[in-house]
Design a protein around this motif. Structure first.
Motif, PDB file in Angstrom:
ATOM      1  N   ASP A  23       0.827  -1.213   0.000  1.00 12.71           N
ATOM      2  CA  ASP A  23       0.000   0.000   0.000  1.00 12.71           C
ATOM      3  C   ASP A  23       0.858   1.258   0.000  1.00 12.71           C
ATOM      4  O   ASP A  23       0.519   2.259  -0.653  1.00 12.71           O
ATOM      5  N   ARG A  26       1.992   1.716  -3.431  1.00  8.75           N
ATOM      6  CA  ARG A  26       0.882   2.078  -4.311  1.00  8.75           C
ATOM      7  C   ARG A  26       0.472   3.535  -4.129  1.00  8.75           C
ATOM      8  O   ARG A  26       0.282   4.265  -5.113  1.00  8.75           O
ATOM      9  N   TYR A  27       0.359   3.985  -2.873  1.00 10.78           N
ATOM     10  CA  TYR A  27      -0.143   5.333  -2.591  1.00 10.78           C
ATOM     11  C   TYR A  27       0.966   6.348  -2.330  1.00 10.78           C
ATOM     12  O   TYR A  27       0.690   7.527  -2.179  1.00 10.78           O
ATOM     13  N   LEU A  30       1.241   7.519   3.241  1.00 13.95           N
ATOM     14  CA  LEU A  30       0.054   7.235   4.044  1.00 13.95           C
ATOM     15  C   LEU A  30       0.322   7.670   5.469  1.00 13.95           C
ATOM     16  O   LEU A  30       1.449   7.559   5.963  1.00 13.95           O
ATOM     17  N   THR A 123      -1.262  14.139  -2.240  1.00 10.47           N
ATOM     18  CA  THR A 123      -1.112  12.682  -2.192  1.00 10.47           C
ATOM     19  C   THR A 123      -1.936  12.083  -1.061  1.00 10.47           C
ATOM     20  O   THR A 123      -2.603  11.051  -1.235  1.00 10.47           O
ATOM     21  N   ALA A 127      -5.173   9.557  -1.251  1.00 13.03           N
ATOM     22  CA  ALA A 127      -5.168   8.321  -0.463  1.00 13.03           C
ATOM     23  C   ALA A 127      -6.402   8.229   0.417  1.00 13.03           C
ATOM     24  O   ALA A 127      -6.966   7.143   0.604  1.00 13.03           O
ATOM     25  N   ALA A 130      -9.277   6.883  -1.514  1.00 12.13           N
ATOM     26  CA  ALA A 130      -9.096   5.452  -1.760  1.00 12.13           C
ATOM     27  C   ALA A 130      -9.364   4.642  -0.500  1.00 12.13           C
ATOM     28  O   ALA A 130     -10.025   3.591  -0.550  1.00 12.13           O
ATOM     29  N   THR A 149      -4.342   3.527  -9.198  1.00 12.33           N
ATOM     30  CA  THR A 149      -3.663   4.757  -8.843  1.00 12.33           C
ATOM     31  C   THR A 149      -2.746   5.186  -9.991  1.00 12.33           C
ATOM     32  O   THR A 149      -2.598   4.484 -10.992  1.00 12.33           O
TER      33      THR A 149
END
Length: 278
Positions: A23, A26-27, A30, A123, A127, A130, A149
């Protein structure tokens, strides 16, 4: 860091640890709260009884991964109503990045550069959309069939004026037993100049006119602009409506609070003072 050290890292990782690393890749960024919501969700989205217990558990996991250099934290923090570790921002660490690369056989290393504040804010806002979709899908409120993404959600296409690329922040497909909802998602924090927003709207319109997306999927996704305030929603609505070369029916504008009503199959969105369909 040697390949053997990276391979050894796998012996210290649980399946949940690996999903957290994936994750973060991907993002890109976070917060602790995002990771808690994704991997240690509280009721009704998961089994944990309280947010404090879930946050403590998430913090323990991240500190252990940080000790393994699988994750790293940004020195910068963000503002908000929450305090403490929930607002810590995490990215993939050097060992975590190498581990995921070797796991899938990639050789090209991704170089990490300290991001600036605008990039961080945008960003994390993307996130958050999502994560919200994942939460509600996990609670069986709908199916999340696809969530792509950047850059996986980008579309390259050619028109009479040459080649170009459509670069949404997200592409999502949600479904219930009766409908599917396809969306290109643009997250606007109110800092982009309106002429830049209109230019991007025109790229969507040019892509629509190629018919490529419709040929592949039988439809053209809704273009959903998610903005922070009703004032910003009205600014975008007026700018798009005033642009005579734009087909406003392709474009939806909603606030962050109302975004789920557009992105999930909850029936037709209901317009309000903070929710504008152009």
């Amino acid at each position: 860091m040697t390949p053997s050290h990276t391979q050894d890292l796998g012996f210290h990782l649980t399946e949940r640890d690996i999903r957290i690393l994936e994750d973060l890749e991907r993002y890109r960024l976070l917060t602790t709260r995002h990771i808690q919501r994704l991997h240690l969700p509280i009721k009704p989205f998961g089994d944990h009884a309280s947010i404090s217990a879930a946050t403590r558990g998430t913090t323990r996991i991240l500190r252990r991964l940080e000790g393994l250099k699988a994750v790293a934290r940004l020195e910068r923090r963000i503002g908000g109503q929450e305090h403490g570790s929930a607002l810590t921002i995490w990215h993939l660490g050097s060992a975590g990045e190498r581990y995921l690369r070797l796991r899938r056989g990639d050789t090209a290393r991704t170089q990490y550069l300290e991001p600036g504040r605008p990039f961080i804010a945008h960003t994390l806002a993307v996130a958050d959309i999502a994560v919200t979709l994942h939460e509600h899908s996990g609670a069986k409120r709908f199916e999340l069939l696809e969530l792509a993404t950047e850059p996986a959600c980008w579309r390259a296409f050619t028109t009479g004026t040459g080649s170009t690329a459509l670069k949404p922040d997200l592409f999502t497909v949600t479904a219930d037993p009766h409908t599917e909802t396809h969306s290109f998602v643009e997250v606007d924090l109110g800092t982009e100049h309106l002429p830049a927003v209109l230019r991007k709207c025109r790229v969507y319109q040019r892509y629509f006119r190629t018919g490529e997306e419709q040929a592949l999927h039988g439809l053209f996704p809704a273009v959903v602009w998610i903005v922070p305030t009703t004032k910003r929603a009205r600014q975008l609505h007026d700018a798009i409506s005033g642009a005579r070369d734009l087909d406003a029916t392709l474009l939806w504008i909603t606030t962050t609070e109302q975004a789920l009503a557009h992105l999930a199959p909850y029936g037709p969105p209901v317009a309000s003072s903070g929710d504008t369909t152009t």
